[in-house]
Design a protein around this motif. Structure first.
Motif, PDB file in Angstrom:
ATOM      1  N   TYR A  83      10.409  -3.427  -7.217  1.00 20.75           N
ATOM      2  CA  TYR A  83      10.103  -2.025  -7.986  1.00 20.75           C
ATOM      3  C   TYR A  83      11.394  -1.553  -7.542  1.00 20.75           C
ATOM      4  O   TYR A  83      11.372  -0.948  -6.072  1.00 20.75           O
ATOM      5  CB  TYR A  83       8.957  -1.381  -7.967  1.00 20.75           C
ATOM      6  CG  TYR A  83       7.826  -2.092  -8.706  1.00 20.75           C
ATOM      7  CD1 TYR A  83       7.447  -1.396  -9.877  1.00 20.75           C
ATOM      8  CD2 TYR A  83       6.676  -3.033  -8.102  1.00 20.75           C
ATOM      9  CE1 TYR A  83       6.085  -2.025 -10.624  1.00 20.75           C
ATOM     10  CE2 TYR A  83       5.936  -3.635  -8.771  1.00 20.75           C
ATOM     11  CZ  TYR A  83       5.670  -3.174 -10.030  1.00 20.75           C
ATOM     12  OH  TYR A  83       4.336  -3.590 -10.642  1.00 20.75           O
ATOM     13  N   ARG A 129       4.392   5.288 -10.595  1.00 23.15           N
ATOM     14  CA  ARG A 129       3.351   6.005 -11.503  1.00 23.15           C
ATOM     15  C   ARG A 129       4.040   7.405 -12.107  1.00 23.15           C
ATOM     16  O   ARG A 129       3.679   7.601 -13.270  1.00 23.15           O
ATOM     17  CB  ARG A 129       2.034   6.053 -10.860  1.00 23.15           C
ATOM     18  CG  ARG A 129       1.213   5.062 -10.572  1.00 23.15           C
ATOM     19  CD  ARG A 129      -0.194   5.462 -10.177  1.00 23.15           C
ATOM     20  NE  ARG A 129      -0.976   4.323  -9.807  1.00 23.15           N
ATOM     21  CZ  ARG A 129      -1.030   3.778  -8.645  1.00 23.15           C
ATOM     22  NH1 ARG A 129      -0.796   4.358  -7.621  1.00 23.15           N
ATOM     23  NH2 ARG A 129      -2.028   2.827  -8.426  1.00 23.15           N
ATOM     24  N   GLN A 146       3.992   2.774  -5.044  1.00 22.95           N
ATOM     25  CA  GLN A 146       3.196   2.915  -6.400  1.00 22.95           C
ATOM     26  C   GLN A 146       3.262   4.545  -6.746  1.00 22.95           C
ATOM     27  O   GLN A 146       2.879   4.723  -8.013  1.00 22.95           O
ATOM     28  CB  GLN A 146       1.740   2.384  -5.959  1.00 22.95           C
ATOM     29  CG  GLN A 146       1.949   0.842  -5.871  1.00 22.95           C
ATOM     30  CD  GLN A 146       0.496   0.435  -5.503  1.00 22.95           C
ATOM     31  OE1 GLN A 146      -0.526   1.026  -5.718  1.00 22.95           O
ATOM     32  NE2 GLN A 146       0.244  -0.919  -5.387  1.00 22.95           N
ATOM     33  N   ASP A 159       5.368  -0.355 -19.757  1.00 22.54           N
ATOM     34  CA  ASP A 159       5.624   0.377 -18.638  1.00 22.54           C
ATOM     35  C   ASP A 159       4.104   0.275 -18.090  1.00 22.54           C
ATOM     36  O   ASP A 159       3.929   0.174 -16.754  1.00 22.54           O
ATOM     37  CB  ASP A 159       5.653   1.828 -18.913  1.00 22.54           C
ATOM     38  CG  ASP A 159       5.703   2.891 -17.834  1.00 22.54           C
ATOM     39  OD1 ASP A 159       6.252   2.829 -17.094  1.00 22.54           O
ATOM     40  OD2 ASP A 159       5.318   4.064 -18.263  1.00 22.54           O
ATOM     41  N   LYS A 171       2.795  -0.676 -14.274  1.00 21.52           N
ATOM     42  CA  LYS A 171       1.840  -0.008 -13.406  1.00 21.52           C
ATOM     43  C   LYS A 171       0.523  -0.499 -12.841  1.00 21.52           C
ATOM     44  O   LYS A 171      -0.119   0.224 -12.211  1.00 21.52           O
ATOM     45  CB  LYS A 171       1.781   1.411 -14.046  1.00 21.52           C
ATOM     46  CG  LYS A 171       3.136   2.071 -14.047  1.00 21.52           C
ATOM     47  CD  LYS A 171       3.219   3.597 -15.003  1.00 21.52           C
ATOM     48  CE  LYS A 171       4.416   4.168 -14.702  1.00 21.52           C
ATOM     49  NZ  LYS A 171       4.648   5.360 -15.624  1.00 21.52           N
TER      50      LYS A 171
END
Length: 184
Positions: free
Chosen positions: A65, A157, A153, A48, A52
């Protein structure tokens, strides 16, 4: 002294919220409306964290993604398929990251209803896609939404990475039948 105790209590609480079992369900939603989410196999914390970092896509692949960012329908999994092949299942506030060959691909997602889109992907590019669920009266409608990198993003996150099977299964049925036949 009281501030230090409060900080230690907060750290202990936040640490206890992280499950050590990657397959364990987690609660989702605002604190006033906590709900038990469906269970999906989660990637390791290191996988993970690595995803990221948003490393560039390989020069000969496109990087995707796919995020299910919100907690609408917390008890129903989202089934994700590409080009008729089952990819993985998602729970609320989870994401997938994988590389594909460039070109045209058909992306399909099902929670309550099937959402699909045919999209063009270029080598060396990273794409952020959301499965956006909207509740309309007693019906939930899903749509596939391409996100700009900043928004993508940010949503990734705040989500957890799902583990993905290594071997996709070829599907020959209609897209609707394919989801049921290969995600059981």
């Amino acid at each position: 002294m009281n501030t230090r105790c409060l900080c230690l209590a907060l750290v202990a609480f936040l640490t206890s919220c992280q499950s050590l079992d990657p397959a364990a369900p987690y609660t989702c939603g605002p604190p006033a409306r906590q709900a038990q989410c469906v269970t999906v196999i989660m990637a390791s914390r290191s996988d993970d964290a690595l995803a990221k970092q948003f490393a560039p896509a390989p020069h000969d692949k496109a990087r995707l993604y796919i995020v299910r960012p919100y907690t609408i329908e917390p008890t129903i999994k989202t089934e994700v398929a590409m080009d008729g092949n089952a990819v993985a299942e998602q729970a609320p506030r989870t994401y997938l990251m994988f590389d594909i060959d460039p070109g045209e691909h058909r992306l399909q997602m099902r929670t309550n209803a099937l959402a699909n889109a045919t999209m063009q992907f270029s080598a060396g590019q990273t794409y952020f896609i959301a499965h956006d669920l909207t509740q309309f009266f007693n019906t939930v409608v899903g749509r596939i939404k391409v996100l700009d990198p900043g928004s993508g993003q940010r949503l990734v996150r705040s989500s957890q990475r799902v583990a993905m099977p290594n071997v996709p299964v070829s599907l020959t049925a209609s897209p609707e039948e394919a989801f049921h036949a290969n995600t059981r």
